[in-house]
Design a protein around this motif. Structure first.
Motif, PDB file in Angstrom:
ATOM      1  N   ALA A 180       0.857  -1.191   0.000  1.00  0.00           N
ATOM      2  CA  ALA A 180       0.000   0.000   0.000  1.00  0.00           C
ATOM      3  C   ALA A 180       0.887   1.232   0.000  1.00  0.00           C
ATOM      4  CB  ALA A 180      -0.917   0.008   1.208  1.00  0.00           C
TER       5      ALA A 180
ATOM      6  N   MET B 292      -3.179   0.323  -3.714  1.00  0.00           N
ATOM      7  CA  MET B 292      -2.859  -0.996  -3.165  1.00  0.00           C
ATOM      8  C   MET B 292      -2.525  -1.928  -4.320  1.00  0.00           C
ATOM      9  SD  MET B 292      -5.734  -1.516  -0.176  1.00  0.00           S
ATOM     10  CE  MET B 292      -7.180  -1.047  -1.128  1.00  0.00           C
TER      11      MET B 292
ATOM     12  N   TYR C 146      -7.519   3.728  -3.490  1.00  0.00           N
ATOM     13  CA  TYR C 146      -8.372   3.785  -2.308  1.00  0.00           C
ATOM     14  C   TYR C 146      -8.182   5.130  -1.635  1.00  0.00           C
ATOM     15  CZ  TYR C 146      -4.535   2.622   0.992  1.00  0.00           C
ATOM     16  OH  TYR C 146      -3.401   2.614   1.757  1.00  0.00           O
TER      17      TYR C 146
ATOM     18  N   ARG D 141     -13.487   4.446   1.348  1.00  0.00           N
ATOM     19  CA  ARG D 141     -13.567   3.646   2.576  1.00  0.00           C
ATOM     20  C   ARG D 141     -14.772   4.014   3.424  1.00  0.00           C
ATOM     21  NH1 ARG D 141      -8.766   2.644   7.019  1.00  0.00           N
ATOM     22  NH2 ARG D 141      -9.735   0.796   7.929  1.00  0.00           N
TER      23      ARG D 141
ATOM     24  N   SER E 138     -11.567   0.770  -3.996  1.00  0.00           N
ATOM     25  CA  SER E 138     -11.534  -0.287  -3.005  1.00  0.00           C
ATOM     26  C   SER E 138     -11.309   0.264  -1.606  1.00  0.00           C
ATOM     27  CB  SER E 138     -10.435  -1.298  -3.361  1.00  0.00           C
ATOM     28  OG  SER E 138     -10.591  -2.473  -2.588  1.00  0.00           O
ATOM     29  N   ASN E 139     -11.268  -0.639  -0.640  1.00  0.00           N
ATOM     30  CA  ASN E 139     -10.981  -0.271   0.747  1.00  0.00           C
ATOM     31  C   ASN E 139     -10.557  -1.522   1.500  1.00  0.00           C
ATOM     32  OD1 ASN E 139     -13.451  -1.444   2.173  1.00  0.00           O
ATOM     33  ND2 ASN E 139     -14.377  -0.172   0.579  1.00  0.00           N
ATOM     34  N   PRO E 140      -9.856  -1.352   2.606  1.00  0.00           N
ATOM     35  CA  PRO E 140      -9.366  -2.515   3.346  1.00  0.00           C
ATOM     36  C   PRO E 140     -10.470  -3.467   3.810  1.00  0.00           C
ATOM     37  CG  PRO E 140      -8.191  -0.559   4.037  1.00  0.00           C
ATOM     38  CD  PRO E 140      -9.321  -0.099   3.152  1.00  0.00           C
ATOM     39  N   GLU E 141     -11.610  -2.941   4.219  1.00  0.00           N
ATOM     40  CA  GLU E 141     -12.683  -3.810   4.711  1.00  0.00           C
ATOM     41  C   GLU E 141     -13.282  -4.667   3.608  1.00  0.00           C
ATOM     42  OE1 GLU E 141     -11.621  -0.820   7.415  1.00  0.00           O
ATOM     43  OE2 GLU E 141     -12.449  -0.472   5.414  1.00  0.00           O
TER      44      GLU E 141
ATOM     45  N   LEU F 145     -10.858  -7.428   3.081  1.00  0.00           N
ATOM     46  CA  LEU F 145     -10.985  -8.386   4.171  1.00  0.00           C
ATOM     47  C   LEU F 145     -12.197  -9.288   3.940  1.00  0.00           C
ATOM     48  CD1 LEU F 145     -10.135  -9.465   6.945  1.00  0.00           C
ATOM     49  CD2 LEU F 145     -11.541  -7.670   7.969  1.00  0.00           C
TER      50      LEU F 145
END
Length: 142
Positions: A9, A22, A35, A40, A47-50, A53
């Protein structure tokens, strides 16, 4: 023998107006995917980390269930998994749980057997074990 996977990232600027990229160099699936605060915590495309995940959990769970079924002598015709990561904002952003919604078709087993296999996969999938937050599930068989 173990193995490693990695992602990268890059972020520039402050939290609310900055942006990042990312990448997943090993697979090439993400190559500089954008992102930001708005992707987020808002509704801007990106996109986003969640989300990542959730994708990792859905994929891991589906493979874990397939493996458990295989070890019991069964092969799924299909396994469809959705993972919803629940986020809370107070006292700061944090994940409070994941809910898996699973639908599968597995010839030769009962709904009761399927429920046991599905629960086993939920408890033992690598991502479920790594999270340290509650994982709930609705599993549909048929």
């Amino acid at each position: 023998m173990g193995f490693k996977r990695h992602a990268t990232a890059h972020w520039e600027g402050n939290l609310e107006t900055g942006q990042g990229r990312m990448s997943t160099p090993q697979s090439g699936l993400f190559d500089g995917t954008r992102y930001s605060f708005k992707t987020r915590f808002g509704d801007e495309k990106g996109s986003n980390p969640e989300e990542l995940l959730a994708a990792a959990h859905a994929g891991c769970y589906s493979m874990a269930l397939s493996f458990i079924l295989q070890n019991a002598g069964h092969t799924a015709e299909r396994i469809d998994t959705r993972a919803d990561v629940q986020m809370e904002m107070s006292p700061g952003p944090h994940a409070t749980g994941v809910h898996l919604t699973v639908s599968a078709k597995v010839p030769g087993i009962s709904a009761e057997e399927f429920a046991g296999f599905a629960e086993n996969a939920k408890e033992n999938c690598v991502i479920s074990k790594a999270l340290g937050i509650p994982v709930t599930m609705d599993a549909t068989f048929g």
